[in-house]
Design a protein around this motif. Structure first.
Motif, mmCIF file in Angstrom:
data_model
loop_
_atom_site.group_PDB
_atom_site.id
_atom_site.type_symbol
_atom_site.label_atom_id
_atom_site.label_comp_id
_atom_site.label_asym_id
_atom_site.label_seq_id
_atom_site.Cartn_x
_atom_site.Cartn_y
_atom_site.Cartn_z
ATOM 1 N N THR B 133 0.782 -1.241 0.000
ATOM 2 C CA THR B 133 0.000 0.000 0.000
ATOM 3 C C THR B 133 0.820 1.301 0.000
ATOM 4 O OG1 THR B 133 -0.241 0.183 2.396
ATOM 5 C CG2 THR B 133 -1.857 -1.208 1.241
ATOM 6 N N LYS B 134 2.144 1.198 -0.010
ATOM 7 C CA LYS B 134 2.979 2.396 -0.222
ATOM 8 C C LYS B 134 4.154 1.974 -1.100
ATOM 9 C CE LYS B 134 2.238 4.702 4.299
ATOM 10 N NZ LYS B 134 2.929 5.175 5.535
ATOM 11 N N ASN B 181 -1.588 4.244 7.724
ATOM 12 C CA ASN B 181 -2.095 3.047 7.037
ATOM 13 C C ASN B 181 -3.526 2.711 7.479
ATOM 14 O OD1 ASN B 181 0.096 2.366 5.338
ATOM 15 N ND2 ASN B 181 1.243 1.580 7.104
ATOM 16 N N ALA B 184 -6.103 1.461 4.737
ATOM 17 C CA ALA B 184 -5.805 0.070 4.375
ATOM 18 C C ALA B 184 -6.301 -0.887 5.450
ATOM 19 C CB ALA B 184 -4.304 -0.088 4.159
ATOM 20 N N GLY B 256 4.372 0.855 3.801
ATOM 21 C CA GLY B 256 2.984 0.449 3.609
ATOM 22 C C GLY B 256 2.665 -0.886 4.255
ATOM 23 N N CYS B 270 -7.574 -2.649 -4.169
ATOM 24 C CA CYS B 270 -6.713 -1.606 -4.758
ATOM 25 C C CYS B 270 -7.533 -0.431 -5.278
ATOM 26 C CB CYS B 270 -5.870 -2.188 -5.897
ATOM 27 S SG CYS B 270 -4.624 -3.355 -5.324
ATOM 28 N N MET B 273 -8.800 1.600 -2.361
ATOM 29 C CA MET B 273 -7.700 2.392 -1.786
ATOM 30 C C MET B 273 -7.514 3.678 -2.592
ATOM 31 S SD MET B 273 -5.953 1.492 0.968
ATOM 32 C CE MET B 273 -4.346 2.268 0.797
ATOM 33 N N SER B 277 -8.423 7.338 -1.242
ATOM 34 C CA SER B 277 -7.271 8.219 -1.187
ATOM 35 C C SER B 277 -7.599 9.571 -1.806
ATOM 36 C CB SER B 277 -6.123 7.557 -1.944
ATOM 37 O OG SER B 277 -4.914 8.133 -1.575
ATOM 38 N N GLY B 287 -2.346 6.609 0.936
ATOM 39 C CA GLY B 287 -1.461 5.579 0.391
ATOM 40 C C GLY B 287 -1.981 5.147 -0.963
ATOM 41 N N ALA B 289 -1.976 1.450 -3.732
ATOM 42 C CA ALA B 289 -2.093 -0.005 -3.607
ATOM 43 C C ALA B 289 -1.668 -0.639 -4.912
ATOM 44 C CB ALA B 289 -3.518 -0.399 -3.242
#
Lengths: 337, 337
Positions: B133-134, B181, B184, B256, B270, B273, B277, B287, B289
């Motif tokens: 995730t990062k 995080n 996530a 991440g 993903c 995310m 975001s 973050g 993904a």
């Protein structure tokens, strides 16, 4: 307050936790680990909490240590910390270690409590009696012990104390700092303590002032007696009150609890501290207890009277202590040996 | 595990807690505070925990700082830490500060949970997909930024990167490390994650190995793709793999989450995310993904394939990022600006 108390989302429970870390002050790494742990737990004990759900250990290894010293010293310090945690009925399940110029040792103690498990430190009333559960003078003892090898410093105090007395006082300070305040925390409930704190970096008067400032009632704390490790008052005086021990602001490490008790309970609290202390392994193993003052009406401050009575507390195991205890051969402490 | 999980005496609840502290690695004290806090909370988030009941702050002030620097730097660092805690829906109610040769910043995060609030990191099954995730490369970016002023070092990398690119990468690394995080962690529940960890000091492969070793099933993690802050792979290569970035062992700070998801959920994880975001304040603010690998049958280890695909992640706000995002003017992040 000595801890933070966080109301939880779950059924009236609170998370109580505290953290503390510092640098070594005694030479024995095992005892240093015990002292660091006792010092962290002490903040819970000051709230009358006797259980701890978890501890984390905070460590730094000094970059100046060679591998051999590191491998010899750090495991002992960790073991001391773990052993003290075990004595407190808890265990260390996490933490963090870094490299640093100086050694650091400390930790975090956390417990989830029902409201009846802790005593908020704000219920003192006029007429209460103040009790202290460890003698003062740990900082003076630790410093005087270092001065044994520093001629100039030693010359300043050698007229009032022998080398042997300094060594005994240092041992006493080390054992005292490594003693958990857990017995005292349990007795706070039994004898309905109204408030308590533990005595550490600000000294007896500093912490007494903090405690007085938090009280719901308009009270003042007046301290009449100072129980002090034998000879430490004389040393403090001989070096021109360098430590301000008699003035009440000499720093302590892992000091005793300062407890406000109803007048009729204070003597019983002290006598039970004494008997439990003997029970768990010889004189002093759970701390001591001395009545040191009273709670009056006042402006939420603490003070020490002019010319307080100095109670010279003999090192445990010394001849004076044995006489005092009416016990020719006190059992050695299994926890601290 | 990233946290310790302590069963409590009260109704099926567990105390989950973690601690972390380290030394500053970016120049901006406010961002450093945020990063330290994000780094502590990340261990909770790796277990799918989105709430935190309490934080303690651990600080040391450097004895080498003069009063002016201290008064300018430390409040900013504390404020950054507090702001990130607030963004995490929690607050800092205690801690400890000491004097030390070096500055230390870190903390403790604790939460009391019901069993359904956390995801034990041991449920990966063959066929799962690995998501990160990062982007990787924070250590390389921080070092390259220092080399801007070190001619010899700079000469080694100036053929593969411009000064401007290094500055952008450093900014990206700083924002990435300061990103919680938490989003996530929430999505781990929604998309039934089987296990997760956060990527920090041991690098992606190190933490993937640790996670693989804990699995109940006999699985192996195979990593095919490496999302890396743009140009950091080239820098790492240009200095002779000094950082082992492509090998997966370059240290990250506040990296991440590495999440094992059921195959049919990974793409949805993903895409959510990405949309969350954008929702919380512009590209990347929660973050990113990237699908980076798969879970196979195996011997509880992780590996990176030969010649993994490098995904160059453009710095947020850069022209490349804007094109990538189909957004001519992404809103600036209110949390990170």
């Amino acid at each position: 307050m000595d801890c933070c108390v966080i109301p939880l989302r779950h059924g009236g429970l609170s998370l109580v936790q505290t953290t503390d870390f510092f640098y070594p002050l005694v030479e024995d790494p095992y005892m240093m680990g015990r002292i660091a742990c006792a010092n962290v737990l002490s903040d819970l004990y000051a709230m009358g909490i006797t259980e701890c759900d978890n501890m984390l250990m905070l460590l730094s290894v000094s970059q100046k240590m060679n591998d051999k010293d590191r491998e010899r010293v750090m495991p002992l310090m960790i073991q001391g910390f773990r052993d003290a945690a075990e004595e407190g009925g808890t265990s260390v399940t996490g933490g963090q270690t870094v490299i640093n110029p100086w050694i650091i040792v400390g930790g975090v103690a956390s417990v989830v409590c029902q409201p009846n498990e802790f005593i908020m430190p704000d219920g003192a009333v006029p007429g209460d009696v103040l009790v202290l559960t460890k003698p003062l003078g740990t900082q003076v003892a630790v410093n005087a012990h270092q001065w044994l090898d520093q001629t100039e410093r030693w010359n300043k105090i050698k007229l009032v104390v022998t080398r042997e007395e300094v060594k005994e006082a240092y041992q006493e300070a080390m054992f005292s700092m490594a003693t958990l305040n857990r017995t005292a925390a349990g007795l706070m409930h039994k004898f309905q303590a109204h408030a308590a704190t533990d005595v550490t970096g600000f000294g007896l008067l500093g912490h007494a002032n903090n405690l007085a400032a938090q009280q719901r009632n308009e009270v003042a704390f007046v301290i009449h007696n100072l129980p002090i490790i034998a000879k430490m008052a004389a040393i403090s005086k001989a070096c021109g009150n360098l430590f301000n021990l008699i003035q009440g602001t000499s720093a302590e490490t892992s000091g005793g609890l300062l407890v406000c008790l109803p007048r009729e309970q204070a003597a019983k609290f002290c006598s039970e501290m004494k008997s439990q202390s003997s029970a768990v392994g010889g004189q002093g193993a759970a701390g001591g207890a001395w009545i040191i003052g009273i709670v009056e009406k006042g402006d939420r401050r603490a003070r020490i009277i002019d010319k307080p009575r100095i109670i010279e507390v003999p090192p445990r195991g010394s001849q004076a202590a044995n006489q005092d205890n009416n016990s020719a051969s006190p059992a050695p402490s299994p926890n601290l040996s």
